[in-house]
Every structure is written in C-alpha cells, then in structure tokens.
Design a protein around this motif. Structure first.
Motif, PDB file in Angstrom:
ATOM      1  N   ASP A   1      42.303  10.821   6.417  1.00  0.00           N
ATOM      2  CA  ASP A   1      43.170  10.662   7.339  1.00  0.00           C
ATOM      3  C   ASP A   1      43.433  11.546   8.401  1.00  0.00           C
ATOM      4  OD1 ASP A   1      43.691   8.123   6.113  1.00  0.00           O
ATOM      5  OD2 ASP A   1      45.476   8.550   5.436  1.00  0.00           O
TER       6      ASP A   1
ATOM      7  N   THR B   1      49.721   5.436   8.272  1.00  0.00           N
ATOM      8  CA  THR B   1      50.449   4.272   7.809  1.00  0.00           C
ATOM      9  C   THR B   1      49.940   2.810   8.743  1.00  0.00           C
ATOM     10  OG1 THR B   1      52.232   4.932   9.113  1.00  0.00           O
ATOM     11  CG2 THR B   1      52.669   5.127   6.838  1.00  0.00           C
ATOM     12  N   LYS B   2      49.823   2.936  10.024  1.00  0.00           N
ATOM     13  CA  LYS B   2      49.316   2.317  10.845  1.00  0.00           C
ATOM     14  C   LYS B   2      48.191   2.735  11.591  1.00  0.00           C
ATOM     15  CE  LYS B   2      53.216  -0.873  11.389  1.00  0.00           C
ATOM     16  NZ  LYS B   2      54.601  -0.764  11.917  1.00  0.00           N
TER      17      LYS B   2
ATOM     18  N   THR C   1      40.819  -0.248   2.679  1.00  0.00           N
ATOM     19  CA  THR C   1      41.929   0.133   3.782  1.00  0.00           C
ATOM     20  C   THR C   1      42.137  -0.833   4.769  1.00  0.00           C
ATOM     21  OG1 THR C   1      39.898   1.048   4.886  1.00  0.00           O
ATOM     22  CG2 THR C   1      41.090   2.686   3.553  1.00  0.00           C
TER      23      THR C   1
ATOM     24  N   SER D   1      45.657  -1.355   6.659  1.00  0.00           N
ATOM     25  CA  SER D   1      46.422  -0.435   7.227  1.00  0.00           C
ATOM     26  C   SER D   1      45.927  -0.136   9.002  1.00  0.00           C
ATOM     27  CB  SER D   1      45.947   1.132   6.706  1.00  0.00           C
ATOM     28  OG  SER D   1      44.626   1.225   6.852  1.00  0.00           O
TER      29      SER D   1
END
Lengths: 385, 182
Positions: free
Chosen positions: B61, B75-76, B91, B94
């Motif tokens: 990430d 998160t987004k 995933t 997301s």
C-alpha cells in the motif's frame, strides 16, 4: 566520522531502521539483542552498522542476557540499547528493575505486537503500556516515549538517549509493529545539527565516592565508569550513597527510592511532551498516542468538517504522566475519548487525571488492526445522537 | 476512466499493488515510495502478506501526498494494480468506483473496467526473466498515472534493486513504461 547511511539528508526507511540509525547518531556504540518479530530489523541494522562505526552488536542467548549485557556496557561507559517485543519485554522486566535501582542509562525499545504470550507476532498492538510503566516490581519511576511516525521514531530515539544520560535512568521507546515496519520519508540530521547529552562523570575522587548520593543537589549523581580507576560497587540491593548494601535500614531505603522516583517526577516539565490540535474550542477531546494518534488526528479533522468541535491530545511521553493537563482539558470539554489498541490502559490514567470533571470513554481496538478514522468518527457521532 | 495526468496532483493518491508472494509486489511498492520520497513528496508505505514466502497473498500500500499523511493503509484506492487473481479477489472492494484498475491480462479476470497488459509474459519474453514482472507493472503504472517522474523511479531502482540486477530491472521498467504509453 563517516556514517554507513545518509546524514543531513532524507531517506525512505522503515521505523525499525530509523531507530537503529538514530541510535548510532545519538552515540550508541553497544547493542545486544535477541531476534524477535517485529523488532528484528533493528538488530539487523545494528549488526550491519555497528562494525562500521567501531561499535559492538552482539546476539545474546535470550532477552534476559541482552538487557544484562546492555547494563554492563553502560557501566563501562558506552551508550547502549536493546530492542524486543512482547515476550522478550516480559523477560527483561527483572533486569529493567536492576537498571532503575542501579541508575543505569540505557534505551530499551519495545516494538509492540499483540499479546498476551506469543499472540499475533506480525501485528501491531498497544497492550504493553501498563507493563512499560509498572512491569518491574517495587516502587520506581522511569521514562516512556511513544512515536506515531517513522520520523518521530527517529527523533524520539535520539531524545531517549539524551534523557537516559541526563537523568541516569532506563528509557523505554514504546512503539509498535505498524510504526516499526512502515516506510516513510525521514530526515536524518547531520550529527553537527544534533544536541547530544552525555552522562555526568565524577569531577574528582571525592565525587566518585558517592555514585548513589545527591552530590549536586539535583538528585542525579555523577556516574563513575568501570575501568577508570574508581572503586565502585553496584548492586540491586538497597544501597547507601557509596553503593554498599544496606538492606534493613528503612531510612536509607526511603532516601534512595524517593530520590530515584523524584529525579523523574521533579523534572516532569522537562520530560513531558505532547501535541494538541483544536483543543482550544473543543467540546470533545480525543486522547491518543503512537500509531492510533494518526487515525485520531484524521478523525478530529473529519468531525470538525461536520461541525462537531473535536480536539486532539497526542501524547509523545506516556510516563511521567501529566495528570494536571488532563484535568485542565476535562474542565473545558464535555467528554474525553481515549483511543488505544488495547482493552483500556491509558484510559485509566486519563480517568484519574480527569478527576470526574468530564466523562471519559474508551475507544478500544484489538486484534492487530489500527482504528480507522471512520470508526472513531462513527463512535463519537453515535454517542452524540 | 479518470486519468490522473490530466487532473494533476490534487491532495493525495492511494495506490495498492496486489499479487502473490514471490512476484516482488512489496519491492515494487518500496521503489515507487522511494521515487516519491526522492521528489520530496510525503509517502507512507505499508504491507500485508501471508506468512508463507511464496503463494500467499501479498499487498503493498502506498499513500503519496504533498500534505502530511495521517492514514496508514489504503482505504479507498485510486489505483489498484493486480498481478494475480488471488490478489485481485482480496482487494477489489478497496478500489474506488472511478479508480483505475491495472491488471496482468493473462492472469487476472476482472469483473469491471480495466487497463493492462500481459506483464508476466512481457517480462519473460523481453527480459528473459519472469521475475521482473513487478518492474514491468510499475513502469505501466507510472506511464498511466504520472504519479511520479520516470527518472525518479529509475533512480530508485538503482538504489533499491538487489545488487547486480539493476540493469535488468531498469529494462523491465522501461518495457512496462512504453507499454503504458500506448
């Protein structure tokens, strides 16, 4: 002096790596440890760097021996550090007490993971707050710092060494798997930009006779170094000013322990560090520390966007604790929320500080995942409805 | 599809790279993060992986911003790069509705709009080493999003790629970059 990593420049590194580099910049030249997730990267970096700066990094047979070796190195004059996580931290508790009783400067890093026992080795937690402060037996005090970012992990490691040397005490850097393993952009100052503190040494033979006396009236005695010709006796037993065991004299015991506690408590103003955001006009305060303070900060910003006057108190030092600050905040807000990754530890200290002047609520999360800002926002909005 | 190089930098970008252990997903994340750091941007890189060294899910990430970053995990996601079906499945929720999905078109069967190329096949055919799939995908990502400059990534590859593999990784990155410009 050449350093085996960039100084006076920024780099993109993990929290654990930042702690190792900062320790070396602070003057640490002795590391002893035993590998454990999620603290192993600190040991790895120390093993790589120490030989290049004429320092020592040694793997001991366990964590008990690791902190013992660090205590020995400190008495031999080195700035020394060890790092571990939950299970190893538990093993270190007895010798942490020995370091407090013998007033040995050292830095102990706990990269917290989920417990109890071996728990969730790879996941973050904040379950060792009470243990860091009260884990070793007997009346005592010590210093506990807690970083929320990789830059803070770096900066606070340097501060941990400075405080350990200044007050002749163990300092715990209480971080967690998330800060330890995440990578962020970190500025490492050139050593010339740093203010480094070194312990007071005895100015003469007379001072060296009293390694446990209040020689300067500041509760912090100068520390003789082994091998420099002084006769020094170091023991975990209750001892007099000269270090000789005196185990049944109440007055000597009280004088010694009260001085050890007093040198931390009387210097709270110098040691305590915190940041606030939006507390001036807040109706709701969130108290948080370490990794969770980041989510709390975002939550405060979102609550404010929705017209709710929230504010944040982010603690950078967990002990000594500013109970008076909490009481002042409690006088001005309706409610205080404590967001932490445990079932309520800082919560109890905040409740004591609030002294009934505001309601104190816990926003708890365990299992390895950090609170999302949304969770904190939702909980507070639900209570306001 | 929202093209980020036309809107430029707004506040921050959340990027998630997902695959399986052994694909070099986390190294790709570290190199992209380093490139952002080289440009003086704030960047947070975290990771999530199974305990097995190969075969389990592996996620890197990145949050890149000019502002201070409080968030930890994506998160987004504005961009999701999926190099394996397992990575995609775990995933896909997301990714924002208007986010960009980049996939290895041989290995991932998505259920939404996407861009991509057969990254693993390209790596194998053009560099002789399927292992460079992470750099091919990274090149494609950088060309499609302009999140960082090509030169910054090349500098980061020189710093972070395992010693002796810099050239082949740079080659793979450029192959992906060219593919992304098409």
């Amino acid at each position: 002096m050449r350093y085996p990593f960039p100084v006076g420049d920024a780099d993109f590194i993990q929290g654990d790596e930042a702690i190792a580099r900062a320790a070396i910049l602070a003057g640490c030249r002795f590391y002893a440890g035993y590998p454990i997730t999620p603290a192993s990267e600190i040991f790895e970096a120390m093993s790589l760097y120490m030989p290049l700066v004429d320092g020592v990094s040694i793997q001991m047979e366990d964590e008990i021996a690791s902190i013992a070796a660090v205590i020995g190195a400190s008495w031999a004059g080195a700035k020394a550090m060890t790092a571990t996580s939950g299970p190893g931290f538990s093993l270190m508790m007895e010798n942490l007490g020995y370091a407090i009783m013998t007033e040995t400067p050292l830095v102990l890093v706990n990269v917290q993971r989920s417990g109890p026992s071996t728990g969730q080795p790879t996941l973050a937690a904040q379950g060792d707050v009470m243990q860091a402060i009260w884990g070793t037996h007997g009346d005592h005090s010590l210093i506990v710092l807690t970083p929320a970012t990789v830059q803070e992990a770096f900066d606070m490691t340097i501060r941990a060494f400075n405080l350990a040397e200044k007050y002749r005490t163990p300092v715990i850097l209480l971080t967690d798997a998330e800060v330890g393993h995440m990578r962020e952009r970190v500025y490492a100052p050139h050593p010339d930009e740093l203010e480094l503190v070194c312990r007071k040494l005895p100015a003469n033979e007379e001072e060296a006779k009293y390694p446990f006396g209040d020689v300067h009236g500041d509760l912090v005695p100068p520390m003789p170094i082994f091998g420099k010709g002084h006769r020094t006796y170091v023991t975990g037993l209750t001892h007099d000013e000269r270090g000789r065991p005196k185990t049944v004299d109440a007055e000597i015991h009280e004088r010694l322990v009260k001085r050890i506690v007093g040198k931390i408590e009387n210097n709270k103003k110098d040691i305590i560090d915190y940041e606030t955001y939006g507390l001036e006009d807040a109706d709701i305060a969130i108290v948080s520390f370490g990794i969770v303070a980041r989510s709390a900060m975002r939550a405060v910003k979102e609550l404010r966007k929705e017209g709710i006057n929230a504010g944040l108190l982010k603690l950078n030092v967990l002990w000594p604790f500013d109970f008076e600050l909490i009481e002042k905040i409690a006088e001005n807000v309706d409610r205080i929320y404590v967001a932490e990754m445990n079932l309520g530890q800082l919560y109890h200290m905040v409740k004591e500080g609030a002294n009934g002047k505001a309601k104190v609520e816990l926003i708890s999360r365990i299992g390895g995942e950090v609170h999302t800002p949304g969770e904190i926002v939702e909980r507070i909005k639900r209570d306001l409805r | 599809m929202r093209l980020l190089n036309t809107t430029g930098w707004v506040v921050k970008m959340q990027i998630r790279i997902a695959g399986i252990g052994g694909q070099g997903v986390i190294l790709a994340g570290i190199i992209l993060g380093e490139a952002a750091a080289i440009e003086g941007l704030n960047v947070v890189q975290t990771q999530d992986y199974g305990s097995q060294s190969r075969g389990g899910h592996s996620i890197a990430d990145l949050i890149i911003s000019k502002e201070p970053i409080y968030d930890l995990m994506v998160t987004k996601a504005d961009v999701l790069v999926a190099l394996a079906q397992l990575g995609y499945d775990s995933t896909k929720d997301s990714l924002r509705k208007d986010g960009i999905l980049i996939i290895d078109t041989d290995l991932v069967k998505p259920d939404r709009e996407y861009v991509g190329a057969p990254f693993t096949r390209l790596a194998e055919e053009k560099t002789g080493l399927a292992l460079t799939v992470n750099m091919v995908a990274l090149g494609y990502l950088v060309a499609k999003t302009n999140v960082v400059k090509k030169e910054s990534v090349e500098m980061a590859i020189k710093r972070r790629a395992p010693k002796g593999t810099e050239e082949i990784n740079l080659k793979a990155f450029r192959i992906g970059y060219e593919e992304g410009l098409k």
